[in-house]
Design a protein around this motif. Sequence first.
Motif, PDB file in Angstrom:
ATOM      1  N   ASP A  90       0.813  -1.219   0.000  1.00  0.00           N
ATOM      2  CA  ASP A  90       0.000   0.000   0.000  1.00  0.00           C
ATOM      3  C   ASP A  90       0.846   1.269   0.000  1.00  0.00           C
ATOM      4  O   ASP A  90       0.508   2.248   0.659  1.00  0.00           O
ATOM      5  N   CYS A  91       1.929   1.269  -0.750  1.00  0.00           N
ATOM      6  CA  CYS A  91       2.822   2.440  -0.771  1.00  0.00           C
ATOM      7  C   CYS A  91       3.237   2.714  -2.220  1.00  0.00           C
ATOM      8  O   CYS A  91       4.024   1.957  -2.793  1.00  0.00           O
ATOM      9  N   PRO A  92       2.735   3.799  -2.825  1.00  0.00           N
ATOM     10  CA  PRO A  92       3.010   4.050  -4.242  1.00  0.00           C
ATOM     11  C   PRO A  92       4.374   4.655  -4.554  1.00  0.00           C
ATOM     12  O   PRO A  92       4.804   4.645  -5.703  1.00  0.00           O
ATOM     13  N   ASP A  93       5.070   5.163  -3.522  1.00  0.00           N
ATOM     14  CA  ASP A  93       6.307   5.907  -3.756  1.00  0.00           C
ATOM     15  C   ASP A  93       7.314   5.553  -2.664  1.00  0.00           C
ATOM     16  O   ASP A  93       6.989   5.599  -1.478  1.00  0.00           O
ATOM     17  N   ALA A  94       8.539   5.224  -3.043  1.00  0.00           N
ATOM     18  CA  ALA A  94       9.566   4.843  -2.063  1.00  0.00           C
ATOM     19  C   ALA A  94       9.816   5.961  -1.051  1.00  0.00           C
ATOM     20  O   ALA A  94      10.157   5.691   0.103  1.00  0.00           O
ATOM     21  N   GLN A  95       9.627   7.210  -1.462  1.00  0.00           N
ATOM     22  CA  GLN A  95       9.846   8.325  -0.540  1.00  0.00           C
ATOM     23  C   GLN A  95       8.881   8.266   0.645  1.00  0.00           C
ATOM     24  O   GLN A  95       9.201   8.717   1.746  1.00  0.00           O
ATOM     25  N   ALA A 107      17.937  -5.050   1.569  1.00  0.00           N
ATOM     26  CA  ALA A 107      17.268  -6.343   1.351  1.00  0.00           C
ATOM     27  C   ALA A 107      17.810  -7.029   0.108  1.00  0.00           C
ATOM     28  O   ALA A 107      18.191  -6.379  -0.877  1.00  0.00           O
ATOM     29  N   GLY A 108      17.814  -8.350   0.136  1.00  0.00           N
ATOM     30  CA  GLY A 108      18.273  -9.105  -1.023  1.00  0.00           C
ATOM     31  C   GLY A 108      17.396  -8.882  -2.233  1.00  0.00           C
ATOM     32  O   GLY A 108      17.868  -8.856  -3.378  1.00  0.00           O
ATOM     33  N   ALA A 109      16.092  -8.708  -2.006  1.00  0.00           N
ATOM     34  CA  ALA A 109      15.129  -8.430  -3.074  1.00  0.00           C
ATOM     35  C   ALA A 109      13.919  -7.762  -2.431  1.00  0.00           C
ATOM     36  O   ALA A 109      13.750  -7.793  -1.209  1.00  0.00           O
ATOM     37  N   SER A 110      13.084  -7.154  -3.262  1.00  0.00           N
ATOM     38  CA  SER A 110      11.917  -6.456  -2.719  1.00  0.00           C
ATOM     39  C   SER A 110      10.686  -6.685  -3.593  1.00  0.00           C
ATOM     40  O   SER A 110      10.786  -6.849  -4.814  1.00  0.00           O
ATOM     41  N   HIS A 120       5.165   4.144  -8.386  1.00  0.00           N
ATOM     42  CA  HIS A 120       6.428   4.426  -9.086  1.00  0.00           C
ATOM     43  C   HIS A 120       7.234   3.169  -9.421  1.00  0.00           C
ATOM     44  O   HIS A 120       8.311   3.281  -9.995  1.00  0.00           O
ATOM     45  N   ARG A 121       6.751   2.012  -9.012  1.00  0.00           N
ATOM     46  CA  ARG A 121       7.407   0.735  -9.336  1.00  0.00           C
ATOM     47  C   ARG A 121       8.892   0.766  -8.972  1.00  0.00           C
ATOM     48  O   ARG A 121       9.766   0.696  -9.825  1.00  0.00           O
ATOM     49  N   PHE A 122       9.128   0.811  -7.684  1.00  0.00           N
ATOM     50  CA  PHE A 122      10.464   1.033  -7.146  1.00  0.00           C
ATOM     51  C   PHE A 122      11.162  -0.225  -6.643  1.00  0.00           C
ATOM     52  O   PHE A 122      12.280  -0.139  -6.137  1.00  0.00           O
ATOM     53  N   ALA A 123      10.545  -1.386  -6.778  1.00  0.00           N
ATOM     54  CA  ALA A 123      11.093  -2.599  -6.176  1.00  0.00           C
ATOM     55  C   ALA A 123      11.605  -3.583  -7.222  1.00  0.00           C
ATOM     56  O   ALA A 123      11.523  -3.349  -8.434  1.00  0.00           O
ATOM     57  N   TRP A 125      10.301  -6.560  -7.751  1.00  0.00           N
ATOM     58  CA  TRP A 125       9.054  -6.981  -8.382  1.00  0.00           C
ATOM     59  C   TRP A 125       7.970  -5.996  -7.985  1.00  0.00           C
ATOM     60  O   TRP A 125       7.818  -5.671  -6.803  1.00  0.00           O
ATOM     61  N   ASN A 126       7.211  -5.538  -8.970  1.00  0.00           N
ATOM     62  CA  ASN A 126       6.151  -4.569  -8.720  1.00  0.00           C
ATOM     63  C   ASN A 126       4.823  -5.143  -9.199  1.00  0.00           C
ATOM     64  O   ASN A 126       4.618  -5.315 -10.404  1.00  0.00           O
ATOM     65  N   VAL A 127       3.964  -5.460  -8.253  1.00  0.00           N
ATOM     66  CA  VAL A 127       2.640  -5.983  -8.579  1.00  0.00           C
ATOM     67  C   VAL A 127       1.645  -4.884  -8.218  1.00  0.00           C
ATOM     68  O   VAL A 127       1.341  -4.656  -7.044  1.00  0.00           O
ATOM     69  N   VAL A 128       1.172  -4.181  -9.231  1.00  0.00           N
ATOM     70  CA  VAL A 128       0.279  -3.038  -9.039  1.00  0.00           C
ATOM     71  C   VAL A 128      -1.044  -3.332  -9.739  1.00  0.00           C
ATOM     72  O   VAL A 128      -1.072  -3.539 -10.953  1.00  0.00           O
TER      73      VAL A 128
END
Length: 262
Positions: A90-95, A107-110, A120-123, A125-128
């Motif tokens: 539930d967080c659209p922006d890494a900021q 983290a090894g992966a996100s 903003h698809r910052f990880a 894997w981004n499942v939006v």
Amino acid sequence: MNSKSSLFSPEVLQAIQAARTVYLSTHQHPDADGIGSELAWYHVLTRLGKKAVIANPDPLPANLGFLPGSEHVAVYREEAVKPDLLIVVDCPDAQRLGAARRLLETAGASLNLDHHPTNHRFATWNVVEDHAAAGGEMVFECVGQLEAVTGVALMNREAAAGLYAALLTDTGRFGYANTTVKTHEIASALLGYGLDPYDFVRRLFEESSLGRLQLLARSMNTLQVSEDPPVAWMRVTRDMYEITRTTSEDTEGFVNYPRGVQ
């Protein structure tokens, strides 16, 4: 629990299964969708034998303390941790992760799991899924897929409670336009774990501290409306917080009052 969705790729499901330590986080000033989704993950990952840690940029809102596992919700303190996987809900922006965005680096992966179209698809894997009523819907689907591939019953009453709170609040008690047939189907499945729907309504919508009600009264006195363009708004000031001994956490739901002006 039964989920027919294939929203999450085999690669994502494998990453969750392979991780030994999983950190969970959500946006600043967390709401019931973020907290409820995290808590559901916490219970599910624990049942999978993982070490799950919730590390948020801000504290748990007081009105969510009734959710099972809420004692595990902690504020992120910068430390040398290297989880195998970070799941952000539930967080659209890494900021908006605040200090907790440091976990994206360690983290090894996100996995970024969100229902906001502005994500903003910052990880890694981004499942939006912007058609989802809440992040909790997406967690429900992912857990269903995990159950299918592992053969383990992962959903329980504790996890269901977090997801029901997520759906109930993000849909405005199933009254907003984002509520779909699918939303009701998921809610029905969650209630099947023995939840009392009125208990959630009472705790999330009907109970307030005296300070919060006093803050609302002062804020409502500032309500204004313009005709062209048609906009309604009200203010909350630092003085109001001081007088009523409240914080920004107590303004949850205030937006619905100007929103409801005809």
